[in-house]
Design an enzyme around this catalytic site. Structure first.
Site, PDB file in Angstrom:
ATOM      1  N   THR A  64       3.013 -20.274  -3.497  1.00 40.43           N
ATOM      2  CA  THR A  64       1.722 -19.640  -3.762  1.00 40.43           C
ATOM      3  C   THR A  64       1.361 -18.597  -2.706  1.00 40.43           C
ATOM      4  O   THR A  64       0.266 -18.035  -2.746  1.00 40.43           O
ATOM      5  CB  THR A  64       0.602 -20.696  -3.816  1.00 40.43           C
ATOM      6  OG1 THR A  64       0.572 -21.379  -2.553  1.00 40.43           O
ATOM      7  CG2 THR A  64       0.823 -21.686  -4.939  1.00 40.43           C
ATOM      8  N   TRP A  68       3.920 -15.434   3.293  1.00 38.53           N
ATOM      9  CA  TRP A  68       3.026 -14.300   3.590  1.00 38.53           C
ATOM     10  C   TRP A  68       1.871 -14.741   4.485  1.00 38.53           C
ATOM     11  O   TRP A  68       1.588 -14.112   5.512  1.00 38.53           O
ATOM     12  CB  TRP A  68       2.524 -13.748   2.250  1.00 38.53           C
ATOM     13  CG  TRP A  68       1.733 -12.495   2.319  1.00 38.53           C
ATOM     14  CD1 TRP A  68       1.804 -11.505   3.268  1.00 38.53           C
ATOM     15  CD2 TRP A  68       0.751 -12.066   1.358  1.00 38.53           C
ATOM     16  NE1 TRP A  68       0.930 -10.497   2.954  1.00 38.53           N
ATOM     17  CE2 TRP A  68       0.287 -10.815   1.789  1.00 38.53           C
ATOM     18  CE3 TRP A  68       0.242 -12.612   0.180  1.00 38.53           C
ATOM     19  CZ2 TRP A  68      -0.693 -10.104   1.084  1.00 38.53           C
ATOM     20  CZ3 TRP A  68      -0.719 -11.902  -0.530  1.00 38.53           C
ATOM     21  CH2 TRP A  68      -1.184 -10.672  -0.085  1.00 38.53           C
ATOM     22  N   HIS A 122       2.446 -28.587   2.835  1.00 37.69           N
ATOM     23  CA  HIS A 122       2.197 -28.532   1.388  1.00 37.69           C
ATOM     24  C   HIS A 122       1.395 -29.761   0.933  1.00 37.69           C
ATOM     25  O   HIS A 122       1.155 -29.932  -0.273  1.00 37.69           O
ATOM     26  CB  HIS A 122       3.525 -28.541   0.619  1.00 37.69           C
ATOM     27  CG  HIS A 122       4.270 -27.232   0.654  1.00 37.69           C
ATOM     28  ND1 HIS A 122       3.654 -26.002   0.624  1.00 37.69           N
ATOM     29  CD2 HIS A 122       5.616 -26.960   0.675  1.00 37.69           C
ATOM     30  CE1 HIS A 122       4.572 -25.042   0.637  1.00 37.69           C
ATOM     31  NE2 HIS A 122       5.760 -25.599   0.680  1.00 37.69           N
ATOM     32  N   ARG A 281      11.319 -12.731  -3.463  1.00 34.38           N
ATOM     33  CA  ARG A 281      11.898 -12.414  -4.772  1.00 34.38           C
ATOM     34  C   ARG A 281      11.298 -11.090  -5.233  1.00 34.38           C
ATOM     35  O   ARG A 281      11.895 -10.038  -5.058  1.00 34.38           O
ATOM     36  CB  ARG A 281      11.631 -13.563  -5.764  1.00 34.38           C
ATOM     37  CG  ARG A 281      12.462 -13.511  -7.041  1.00 34.38           C
ATOM     38  CD  ARG A 281      12.146 -14.683  -7.934  1.00 34.38           C
ATOM     39  NE  ARG A 281      10.749 -14.699  -8.323  1.00 34.38           N
ATOM     40  CZ  ARG A 281      10.259 -14.185  -9.445  1.00 34.38           C
ATOM     41  NH1 ARG A 281      11.075 -13.621 -10.317  1.00 34.38           N
ATOM     42  NH2 ARG A 281       8.966 -14.232  -9.716  1.00 34.38           N
TER      43      ARG A 281
END
Ligand code: PAP
Length: 305
Positions: A64, A68, A122, A281
């Site tokens: 998600t 970044w 997570h 990706r």
């Protein structure tokens, strides 16, 4: 409790087949699905992890925006030590700069760099180690459209499995499991909702971000993020264009083209080798349109927690 006891507990949990063609069971622990490797780490962290009040915890469901958000947060907190030509992000995947609670900190909590207040996980909100909540650590969460999160997760698993000579399930089968909540740290909707509700209850402690909004106006959100974690940009830094420099250093285009992220390998902490490039990706909003039928999209859109 010893690791052997964790294994014993895990063997009693509800079990489903995961997204790979073999050796891939997911277990239901405290309402979320996960492989035994990660559940052991979570159990150990829940039992032993001691946070510091200055800790900043980056919380995400898989795929998600973790890579970044870690990069941006690290660049913000280290900006007085490094600049955009010396940042550790230029030679390391952000996952290797920010320890992962249930993997890197699962066994030993003493191996943290005292100068780095960041850690990532997570784990869903309701399963976070108690000391993170008790010490009122700052938590930053990022969520993403479930359609893009699913497509990203499916590709990640497929690309990872190539190295193990294994195959993922067909996309349609994985989709069915995802809709049922059976995915790593899923149900995805419960994950998002847990942090969303907590951010409403404790807005001074939990910042809730959205991948799409961050993409549309990264500069604004990077300033917001810096303010929230207690590292606000000075007006002089803003005038000098430091925010824009950080945004550009952490952009998908820049990070994905760095040698370390094109040919490097992720430190081997999780079972198996992970090439850094599989964390990069496309980095786009709405890529799901290339993979999901309108019916599949409508089904994901209609799922509520
Ligand atoms: P993780 O949970 O395993 O750490 P995470 O970083 O959350 O993975 O998700 C990877 C996604 O973020 C990928 O999305 P895609 O499959 O739709 O392309 C990846 O491309 C994207 N991503 C990686 N780095 C960046 C970045 N700097 N900016 C925007 N998106 C990025």
């Amino acid at each position: 409790m010893k690791m052997a006891s964790f294994k014993e507990i895990i063997s009693t949990l509800p079990k489903r087949k995961g997204w790979k063609d073999s050796n891939n069971d997911l277990f239901l622990y405290q309402g979320f699905w996960c492989s035994s490797f990660f559940i052991e780490g979570v159990m150990s962290a829940q039992q032993n992890f001691q946070s510091q009040p200055s800790d900043i915890v980056i919380c995400t469901a898989p795929k998600t925006g973790t890579t970044w958000l870690k990069s941006l947060t690290l660049a913000i907190v280290t900006r007085t030590t490094f600049d955009d030509s010396t940042s550790p992000l230029l030679t390391n995947l952000s996952h290797d700069c920010v320890p992962f609670l249930e993997v890197d900190l699962a066994q030993s909590f003493t191996n943290r760099d005292p100068k780095n207040p960041l850690l990532a996980t997570h784990v869903p909100y309701s399963s976070l180690p108690k000391s993170i909540i008790d010490f009122s650590c700052k938590i930053v969460y990022i969520c993403r459209n479930p359609k893009d999160a699913f497509v990203s997760l499916y590709h990640f698993i497929a690309r990872r499995l190539v190295f193990k000579d294994m195959k993922p399930l067909a996309l349609e089968e994985a989709f069915e499991l995802y809709c049922q909540g059976v995915s790593s740290y899923g149900p995805y909707w419960d994950h998002v909702l847990g942090f969303w509700k907590a951010s409403l209850d404790r807005p001074d402690k939990i910042l809730f971000l959205k991948y799409k909004e961050m993409m549309e106006d990264t500069v604004v959100y990077v300033k917001k993020l810096a303010d929230f974690i207690g590292y606000p940009f000075s007006s002089e830094e803003i005038k000098k264009g430091l925010v824009e420099k950080i945004v550009s250093m952490c952009s998908f285009e820049n990070l994905s083209n760095l040698e370390v992220n094109k040919s490097g390998k992720h430190h081997e902490r999780t079972p198996g080798v992970i090439e850094n490039k599989i964390y990069f990706r496309k980095g786009k909003v709405g890529d799901w349109e290339n993979y999901l039928t309108p019916e599949m999209a409508a089904r994901l859109d209609s799922i509520e927690s």
